[in-house]
Design a protein around this motif. Structure first.
Motif, PDB file in Angstrom:
ATOM      1  N   TRP A   1      -1.192   7.835   3.074  1.00 56.10           N
ATOM      2  CA  TRP A   1       0.164   6.682   2.153  1.00 56.10           C
ATOM      3  C   TRP A   1      -0.713   5.455   1.205  1.00 56.10           C
ATOM      4  O   TRP A   1      -0.546   4.963   0.424  1.00 56.10           O
ATOM      5  CB  TRP A   1       0.439   5.699   4.004  1.00 56.10           C
ATOM      6  CG  TRP A   1       1.661   4.642   3.833  1.00 56.10           C
ATOM      7  CD1 TRP A   1       1.085   3.378   4.054  1.00 56.10           C
ATOM      8  CD2 TRP A   1       2.468   5.051   3.052  1.00 56.10           C
ATOM      9  NE1 TRP A   1       1.878   2.483   3.686  1.00 56.10           N
ATOM     10  CE2 TRP A   1       3.488   3.780   3.443  1.00 56.10           C
ATOM     11  CE3 TRP A   1       3.291   5.926   2.961  1.00 56.10           C
ATOM     12  CZ2 TRP A   1       4.741   3.444   3.116  1.00 56.10           C
ATOM     13  CZ3 TRP A   1       4.876   5.471   2.582  1.00 56.10           C
ATOM     14  CH2 TRP A   1       5.472   4.303   2.416  1.00 56.10           C
ATOM     15  N   VAL A   2      -2.149   4.949   2.430  1.00 56.06           N
ATOM     16  CA  VAL A   2      -2.743   4.302   0.940  1.00 56.06           C
ATOM     17  C   VAL A   2      -2.946   4.620  -0.206  1.00 56.06           C
ATOM     18  O   VAL A   2      -2.954   4.018  -1.448  1.00 56.06           O
ATOM     19  CB  VAL A   2      -4.218   3.483   1.489  1.00 56.06           C
ATOM     20  CG1 VAL A   2      -4.526   2.356   0.229  1.00 56.06           C
ATOM     21  CG2 VAL A   2      -4.146   2.261   3.018  1.00 56.06           C
ATOM     22  N   ALA A   3      -3.672   6.017  -0.954  1.00 56.57           N
ATOM     23  CA  ALA A   3      -3.132   6.348  -1.925  1.00 56.57           C
ATOM     24  C   ALA A   3      -2.587   6.761  -2.760  1.00 56.57           C
ATOM     25  O   ALA A   3      -2.615   6.593  -3.812  1.00 56.57           O
ATOM     26  CB  ALA A   3      -3.774   7.464  -1.581  1.00 56.57           C
ATOM     27  N   LYS A   4      -1.337   6.374  -2.063  1.00 56.91           N
ATOM     28  CA  LYS A   4      -0.035   6.196  -2.702  1.00 56.91           C
ATOM     29  C   LYS A   4       0.585   5.109  -3.076  1.00 56.91           C
ATOM     30  O   LYS A   4       1.519   4.571  -3.890  1.00 56.91           O
ATOM     31  CB  LYS A   4       1.123   6.777  -1.948  1.00 56.91           C
ATOM     32  CG  LYS A   4       1.151   8.401  -1.610  1.00 56.91           C
ATOM     33  CD  LYS A   4       2.310   8.972   0.169  1.00 56.91           C
ATOM     34  CE  LYS A   4       3.632   9.254  -0.992  1.00 56.91           C
ATOM     35  NZ  LYS A   4       3.743   9.729  -1.779  1.00 56.91           N
ATOM     36  N   GLY A   5      -0.758   4.400  -3.114  1.00 52.29           N
ATOM     37  CA  GLY A   5      -0.487   2.378  -3.604  1.00 52.29           C
ATOM     38  C   GLY A   5       0.130   1.875  -2.656  1.00 52.29           C
ATOM     39  O   GLY A   5       0.388   0.734  -2.975  1.00 52.29           O
ATOM     40  N   HIS A   6      -0.254   2.045  -1.378  1.00 50.27           N
ATOM     41  CA  HIS A   6       0.888   1.111  -0.285  1.00 50.27           C
ATOM     42  C   HIS A   6       0.248   0.380   0.867  1.00 50.27           C
ATOM     43  O   HIS A   6      -1.395   0.448   0.717  1.00 50.27           O
ATOM     44  CB  HIS A   6       1.640   1.536   0.866  1.00 50.27           C
ATOM     45  CG  HIS A   6       2.827   2.699   0.533  1.00 50.27           C
ATOM     46  ND1 HIS A   6       4.135   1.940  -0.577  1.00 50.27           N
ATOM     47  CD2 HIS A   6       2.571   3.631   0.210  1.00 50.27           C
ATOM     48  CE1 HIS A   6       4.404   2.990  -0.469  1.00 50.27           C
ATOM     49  NE2 HIS A   6       3.940   3.907  -0.357  1.00 50.27           N
ATOM     50  N   SER A   7       0.246  -0.555   1.312  1.00 55.87           N
ATOM     51  CA  SER A   7      -0.771  -1.843   2.207  1.00 55.87           C
ATOM     52  C   SER A   7      -0.677  -0.516   3.400  1.00 55.87           C
ATOM     53  O   SER A   7      -0.757   0.361   3.801  1.00 55.87           O
ATOM     54  CB  SER A   7      -0.144  -3.139   2.322  1.00 55.87           C
ATOM     55  OG  SER A   7      -0.221  -3.507   1.405  1.00 55.87           O
ATOM     56  N   ARG A   8      -2.538  -0.243   3.809  1.00 54.42           N
ATOM     57  CA  ARG A   8      -2.611   0.010   5.266  1.00 54.42           C
ATOM     58  C   ARG A   8      -2.322  -0.420   5.842  1.00 54.42           C
ATOM     59  O   ARG A   8      -2.358  -1.812   6.150  1.00 54.42           O
ATOM     60  CB  ARG A   8      -4.385   0.287   5.110  1.00 54.42           C
ATOM     61  CG  ARG A   8      -4.222   0.986   6.289  1.00 54.42           C
ATOM     62  CD  ARG A   8      -5.893   0.840   6.522  1.00 54.42           C
ATOM     63  NE  ARG A   8      -6.585   2.096   7.962  1.00 54.42           N
ATOM     64  CZ  ARG A   8      -6.940   3.358   7.362  1.00 54.42           C
ATOM     65  NH1 ARG A   8      -6.158   3.870   6.235  1.00 54.42           N
ATOM     66  NH2 ARG A   8      -6.835   4.246   8.315  1.00 54.42           N
TER      67      ARG A   8
END
Length: 256
Positions: free
Chosen positions: A48-55
């Protein structure tokens, strides 16, 4: 100098004007997840983070403990249970956001032994589990509340083995605690999910319980009614997407 001071004051005022809820949005949603999901949920969070979101922030525990925290008003955004009944419990109290509950993962139940002292046991009706324990105890998650323990008790009851071992248990607060007892050699045998055994090199699978010996192992996820996080629903959708399910399959889970 005065211009720089004015800019600093302006930035400080903007920062202090942020409400706690607005500041909370700077981090990802809080997920309450069954203990057996530790590696897979962290990997899903990484994706999810790799898609540009906050962890996302993830808190792991037995599903029963998490459900009770939710009922007590614990602030969280998503709940992932290792069985349907605890999600039913939370839903019955109106604590789930309508139309967000989805059952998306499956698992298997296995009998494990320490890697240093592996054994093979054929699981069948009336199999000699008590004798295999020797003078030791059977490590299980709490069979009165935690899903892994409930499945274990159900399987042993259907196989007509429960009466011989019910007074020889080493009950643990969750399935990972039961796994640790076996991996450390504190218990000669234990019952956990197959994904737990896969994650722990200190144990070996003695045998797998027949699916017919217990109710289907099912993991539902839902957004909590109290959630106000803007990413809560989006993260839920990611988890149940084809991409999200691929992450969980890498760790041995079945998907729906």
């Amino acid at each position: 100098m005065r211009r720089l001071l004015a800019i600093l004051i302006s930035l400080f005022a903007a920062f202090t004007a942020l409400s706690p809820s607005a500041m909370a949005q700077q981090s990802g949603p809080l997920v309450l997840a069954a203990a057996s999901l530790q590696e897979s949920m962290n990997a899903a969070a990484d994706a999810w983070v790799a898609k540009g979101h906050s962890r996302p922030k993830i808190s792991f525990a037995g599903s029963s403990a998490l459900a009770r925290q939710i009922e007590a008003g614990a602030p969280a955004d998503l709940f992932i249970s290792a069985d349907e009944p605890w999600m039913d419990e939370v839903q019955s109290k109106g604590l789930l956001r309508p139309k967000t509950r989805v059952s998306f993962l499956t698992n298997n139940l296995v009998l494990i032994a320490p890697a240093a002292k592996p054994m093979r046991i054929k699981i069948r009706p009336g199999f000699p589990l008590a004798a295999a324990l020797g003078s030791g105890r059977l490590a299980v998650a709490d069979p009165n509340a935690v899903p892994a323990g409930l499945y274990a008790r159900q399987a042993l009851t259907r196989l007509k083995v429960w009466p011989s071992v019910q007074n020889r248990l080493a009950p643990a607060e969750n399935v990972r605690a039961a796994l640790a007892l076996v991996s450390r050699g504190a218990a000669p045998l234990g019952i956990v999910y197959s994904t737990d055994a896969k994650a722990e090199p200190g144990v070996r699978v003695a045998d797998t319980f027949p699916p017919s010996s217990h109710d289907p192992i099912s993991y539902p996820v839902a957004v909590l009614a109290s959630s106000r996080h803007r990413d809560a629903e989006a993260f839920r959708r990611f988890l149940i997407s084809a991409e999200g399910k691929t992450v969980f399959r890498r760790f041995g889970f079945g998907t729906r």
